[in-house]
Motif scaffolding. Sequence first.
Motif, PDB file in Angstrom:
ATOM      1  N   GLY A  67       0.937  -1.279  -0.112  1.00 11.93           N
ATOM      2  CA  GLY A  67       0.030  -0.149   0.092  1.00 11.93           C
ATOM      3  C   GLY A  67       1.032   1.262   0.054  1.00 11.93           C
ATOM      4  N   LYS A  68       2.053   1.108   0.000  1.00 11.76           N
ATOM      5  CA  LYS A  68       2.913   2.237  -0.023  1.00 11.76           C
ATOM      6  C   LYS A  68       3.623   2.681  -1.496  1.00 11.76           C
ATOM      7  N   GLY A  69       3.831   3.503  -1.924  1.00 11.24           N
ATOM      8  CA  GLY A  69       4.362   4.124  -3.161  1.00 11.24           C
ATOM      9  C   GLY A  69       4.968   5.435  -3.358  1.00 11.24           C
ATOM     10  N   GLN A  70       4.689   6.082  -4.557  1.00  9.70           N
ATOM     11  CA  GLN A  70       5.130   7.394  -4.544  1.00  9.70           C
ATOM     12  C   GLN A  70       4.211   7.752  -5.893  1.00  9.70           C
ATOM     13  N   VAL A  71       4.215   9.211  -5.869  1.00 17.07           N
ATOM     14  CA  VAL A  71       3.456   9.810  -6.909  1.00 17.07           C
ATOM     15  C   VAL A  71       4.307   9.719  -8.173  1.00 17.07           C
ATOM     16  N   TYR A  72       3.684   9.130  -9.252  1.00 12.53           N
ATOM     17  CA  TYR A  72       4.250   9.000 -10.689  1.00 12.53           C
ATOM     18  C   TYR A  72       4.060  10.427 -11.440  1.00 12.53           C
ATOM     19  N   SER A  73       2.909  10.781 -11.341  1.00 11.19           N
ATOM     20  CA  SER A  73       2.213  11.974 -11.989  1.00 11.19           C
ATOM     21  C   SER A  73       0.792  12.562 -11.234  1.00 11.19           C
ATOM     22  N   TRP A  74       0.638  13.689 -11.466  1.00  7.16           N
ATOM     23  CA  TRP A  74      -0.772  14.067 -11.158  1.00  7.16           C
ATOM     24  C   TRP A  74      -0.987  15.262 -11.991  1.00  7.16           C
ATOM     25  N   THR A  75      -2.349  15.616 -11.889  1.00  6.03           N
ATOM     26  CA  THR A  75      -2.841  16.927 -12.615  1.00  6.03           C
ATOM     27  C   THR A  75      -4.042  17.233 -11.725  1.00  6.03           C
ATOM     28  N   ILE A  76      -4.411  18.682 -11.585  1.00  4.35           N
ATOM     29  CA  ILE A  76      -5.509  19.343 -10.909  1.00  4.35           C
ATOM     30  C   ILE A  76      -6.648  19.643 -12.006  1.00  4.35           C
ATOM     31  N   PHE A  77      -7.759  18.973 -11.729  1.00 10.44           N
ATOM     32  CA  PHE A  77      -8.959  19.285 -12.438  1.00 10.44           C
ATOM     33  C   PHE A  77      -9.590  20.760 -12.093  1.00 10.44           C
TER      34      PHE A  77
END
Length: 143
Positions: A67-77
């Motif tokens: 359940g652990k990881g890291q942000v690979y990419s993101w965007t804001i809508f």
Amino acid sequence: MVGKFEGFEIPKPIPALTEDTKPYWEGCARHELLIQHCQDCGHFRFPPSGLCPKCMSTNTEWVAVSGKGQVYSWTIFHYVYHPAYAKDIPYNVAIVQLNEGPLLHTNIVECNNEDIYIGMPVEVIFEDVNDEISLPKFRPLSK
Ligand SMILES: [Zn+2]
């Protein structure tokens, strides 16, 4: 989980359980993040599928991952693409890479949108929608 649009209450869409995805969503309902693990080549895969994309094997098992990881990419809508989400604007949609490898589309919670960054360590939490569906979301990893 309901938005308002021109006076109508519109519920947010919820995942449809299929033969391939049912074990995944049943795990989420128990607040367990389950991923398919190929028993022939060891590949962890997501989304769920009948065949391993690396070796085409059908020999698979569902395993609970960290359940652990890291942000690979993101965007804001900022635009309302679905009326049920109007009250959430602006909201983030992120791709998290689990420590085991697979990428999941999700939302980052318990964090301001401005504070999200690529590589941010995160951990899963589950948002209960109803008795059958809980959505895996990710929050900054507590140290
Ligand atoms: Zn395989």
